[in-house]
Structure formats: C-alpha cells, structure tokens
Scaffold this active site. Structure first.
Site, mmCIF file in Angstrom:
data_model
loop_
_atom_site.group_PDB
_atom_site.id
_atom_site.type_symbol
_atom_site.label_atom_id
_atom_site.label_comp_id
_atom_site.label_asym_id
_atom_site.label_seq_id
_atom_site.Cartn_x
_atom_site.Cartn_y
_atom_site.Cartn_z
ATOM 1 N N ASP A 25 0.227 -2.139 -7.478
ATOM 2 C CA ASP A 25 1.509 -1.643 -7.001
ATOM 3 C C ASP A 25 1.470 -0.118 -6.956
ATOM 4 O OD1 ASP A 25 2.419 -4.186 -6.688
ATOM 5 O OD2 ASP A 25 3.674 -4.210 -8.484
ATOM 6 N N TYR A 47 5.164 1.640 -4.848
ATOM 7 C CA TYR A 47 6.265 0.731 -5.126
ATOM 8 C C TYR A 47 7.470 1.131 -4.260
ATOM 9 C CZ TYR A 47 8.740 -2.353 -8.415
ATOM 10 O OH TYR A 47 9.412 -3.396 -8.996
ATOM 11 N N ASN A 51 1.002 -6.872 -5.371
ATOM 12 C CA ASN A 51 1.778 -7.618 -4.384
ATOM 13 C C ASN A 51 2.745 -6.716 -3.616
ATOM 14 O OD1 ASN A 51 2.789 -7.854 -7.253
ATOM 15 N ND2 ASN A 51 4.670 -8.438 -6.181
ATOM 16 N N HIS A 60 6.660 -12.401 -15.899
ATOM 17 C CA HIS A 60 5.884 -13.179 -14.940
ATOM 18 C C HIS A 60 5.098 -14.310 -15.593
ATOM 19 C CE1 HIS A 60 6.469 -9.376 -12.574
ATOM 20 N NE2 HIS A 60 6.810 -10.284 -11.687
ATOM 21 N N ASP A 74 3.213 -7.306 -14.932
ATOM 22 C CA ASP A 74 4.324 -7.298 -15.881
ATOM 23 C C ASP A 74 4.509 -5.876 -16.402
ATOM 24 O OD1 ASP A 74 5.797 -9.613 -16.133
ATOM 25 O OD2 ASP A 74 4.327 -10.600 -17.416
ATOM 26 N N HIS A 75 5.769 -5.436 -16.464
ATOM 27 C CA HIS A 75 6.060 -4.035 -16.750
ATOM 28 C C HIS A 75 6.192 -3.793 -18.258
ATOM 29 C CE1 HIS A 75 7.729 -3.294 -12.401
ATOM 30 N NE2 HIS A 75 6.564 -3.922 -12.434
#
Length: 406
Positions: A144, A147, A187, A295, A322-323
């Site tokens: 990403d 973003y 993604n 996720h 995942d953040h």
C-alpha cells in the site's frame, strides 16, 4: 547486517538483484519555509502529536524533544520549550486541553478506548533516526505504497507527495524495494494504475524507488550467501478482489487469468527457493498469513503458499496489510510471522486470537528493524516516537548454539 521495514538494512554485504525489470531515480531535498509557515507547521505537528497519544496525554518535555527533531529535519528554526508552553496555554484557554500533572496535558476530545492516529511525519522522522543509528543499507515497504488508490499514472503528484517529499532523512536515501509480482505491492496499489509503479520513469525521477514484476534480493558476506529475500505478490491470491471487488477496480493487467498466474508463480517460487544457498530465507508480502487483528489469517495464502515456505525452510514471513505490529510463532514449524503495517493508520481495536503462538501485539503505529549475521537474527519493533516496544532474537537452526529470546 540489518534492515528496517517500513525500513531495512543489510550492513557491508554486497547485494545482487535478480529481476525481470530494473529502473532508477533521484532523492529530493527538503526546503524550509518562512516564519509564519514554521509556526503553523509547529502547531499542526503538536496537535497531531497530542491527538494521537495514548489517552490523549502528552509529556511536554517529550513533546518538545520530538518537535525539535521535526523542525531540524525540515530545516526550520529549532523549537524552544517556551513555544510549546505558549501553545498549551492557548489551547487550554479555549477548552481543547486540560492539565493532568505538572508537565502532562490531555486532549479533551479523545476517546480513551480509541486513541486516534499520529501524523505519518512522526513515524517517518523516527525511522530516519533509527536508520541513521543502524546505518541502514535499504528500505522495504510492506505494501500500500500509495494509499488509498495507488497511482493514476507515472506523473501522478502522489508519487512526489507520498514518497519523495516524505522520506527526506539522510539515512533514508537508500534503495526502497516495492515490487508488484514477487512483491509487496498492496491491494490499495492495485486499485490504481499498477503498471505505473513498474515504470522506469519513476526510477528516473527518484532512483531509490525500485518496483518490478518479480525479484529476489540477496546479500553475501565475503564468499558466503547470507540471505535471500523473496518478494511475494499476495494481492492476486485474494479471491474476493476478483469476485467481489465492490466499488473498487483492480488493475489485473499482466496477472489475469488468476489461476494460471498463481500456478506458475508458485512453481517458480519453489524452484527459486530450492536453488537458494542462502543462510537465511525471508519472504516479504503485503497480506497477512497469520494475524490476530482486523484482517485475520489469509486463507488463500495458508492453503496455497504456506506449504511452499515450510517445504523450503523459510525462516521468516514479513507482511503489512493489518495496521499494527505483531509477532506470531508457528506451533508446527520454525516459521515466524511478523506484521509491520502500522506506518500510517492504526488503532483499529480488533483482536481475534488464532491457533499459533502470539508473542507480541501492539495496536498502534510504528515500524520494525531487522539485523542479520551468519548466526543470529535480531528484530526490534518501535512505536511512533522511536521507543523500543519489543525485541526478539533467534540463532539460525544450524548454529552451534540455539537462541530464541525476547
């Protein structure tokens, strides 16, 4: 030898890049602003720092030190602690903050259960400091890169605004590895013009940014092959992006049809890993393989990719998506899973345990470093202020002494 994710390094080792494509570009130099710009920037940075702090509480001494670093990096006049107190007096007067202790203040608008997010600049500045301390050799983005919807084309202003103008620290003027096939393109990057990130035009603009369809990065110390990094393009594995894209459009040029692409990819990866003579084997992808947060586990990767990693004695799988920051150990193999996805947005507040062993979980922003030699790997997770959150070291399975410690 070491590296940083959303930062990375590998010492004095020589490297060889094996790829289907190669491209190159030039770093930018930050410029300062006028006095009014400086004051406005300081206020903005301080508010971001305050609103993103856990519980909304900030120690003013730490804030002054952090903001002095910010202005120094931006080539603006150094911040004095007096200016921080001036700002807090004004904010308190209009009811936006309250004093907790002598040097502690609290942002009154913060929900303690969801602390919020700190500006990207904070993490990036700390990455620069850690990068300088470790003398990093290269940087890896776990996906990403742009973003939320990638690049529109090679001349998209987002490339300058989200990369060139952001990563300005001297220690970050090193190669960045962000690939799309065998890679860590995320993604969200696929939602734009994915081919734009492959274009040699971008490397002519800034030669740190390396984006290719397929590559392996390897390093040697003297005559010994130390490590191979295998970059995995995980986005095509996710079936829902193909069958239920919703309002999003994914750029599948060069990838479709999915089944044929994945079958060929897995075969090529297995061959490449079996040919590897490196002491360490590390796979870097965007999507989680094991995760306890939003996720969760990526079932397609567990079904299709995991067996290839285990069969070829891969040591570490490192991802973003995942953040947050996380370390999970496999219970049925030596494989370790590391998530470094908290460079920007975080604080999702989601936790779902899985069957593997969770060693570390931080529901916030930060980044990760890795240092390697022939016998030992040393990981460190940092928060947005550069504080060390977690350390983990492991000796190579073939070393005379085994080490697995936090």
């Amino acid at each position: 030898m070491g590296w940083i994710m959303d930062l990375a390094r590998w010492g004095t080792a020589q490297r060889r890049l094996c790829s289907l494509r190669q491209e190159q570009r030039n770093p930018s130099t930050p410029v300062g602003g006028c006095r009014y710009d400086s004051s406005l920037r300081l206020l903005t940075k301080f508010l971001n720092l305050l609103k993103g702090a856990p519980g909304g509480i900030v120690d003013l001494n730490n804030a002054a030190e952090t903001l002095e670093l910010i202005t120094a990096e931006m080539l603006i006049t150094a911040v004095q602690k007096r200016r921080i107190y001036d700002i807090t007096n004004v904010l308190e007067g209009i009811g936006l903050i309250e004093k907790k202790l002598k040097n502690n203040i609290r942002w009154k608008g913060v929900d303690d259960s969801r602390p919020g997010e700190v500006s990207d600049d904070m993490s990036i500045l700390q990455m620069g400091r850690v990068g300088e301390k470790l003398d990093i050799d290269f940087v890896i983005s776990t996906g990403d890169n742009f973003y939320k919807n990638g690049l529109k084309g090679v001349h998209d202003q987002a490339f300058k605004e989200s990369f060139m103008d952001i990563y300005t620290a001297q220690s970050l003027q090193k190669p960045w590895y962000s690939a799309i096939l065998f890679s860590v393109l995320g993604n969200h990057d696929y939602r734009g013009n994915a081919l734009a990130q492959l274009s040699p035009v971008l490397r002519k603009i800034d030669d740190r940014f390396i984006c290719m369809r397929s590559f392996i990065v390897n390093a040697s110390i003297t005559e010994k092959q130390l490590v191979d990094f295998f970059f995995v393009d995980t986005t095509p594995f996710q079936l829902e992006y193909w069958t239920h894209p919703g309002k999003h459009r994914y750029d599948w040029r060069g990838v479709a049809p999915r089944g044929k692409y994945i079958a060929n990819y897995l075969k090529d990866m297995d061959v490449a890993m079996k040919r590897s003579t490196a002491r360490w084997k590390i796979v870097v992808g965007h999507h989680t393989m094991r995760s306890v947060s939003e996720h969760g586990d990526t079932e397609e990767l567990l079904e299709l990719l995991l067996s290839v990693l285990k069969d070829n004695d891969v040591d570490f799988y490192i991802n973003g998506h995942d953040h947050y920051l996380e370390h999970i150990s496999s219970r049925d193999s030596p494989l370790q899973y590391f998530t470094s996805g908290g460079g920007s947005k975080a604080w999702r507040g989601v936790f779902h345990p899985n069957k593997d062993k969770l060693r570390f979980f931080y529901n916030g922003q930060g980044f990760m470093s890795l240092q390697l030699n022939q016998d030992q790997a040393h990981f460190i997770f940092y928060d947005v202020f550069g504080n060390i959150l977690y350390r983990w070291s492991s000796r190579h399975p073939q070393s005379s002494t085994y080490l697995d410690e936090e």
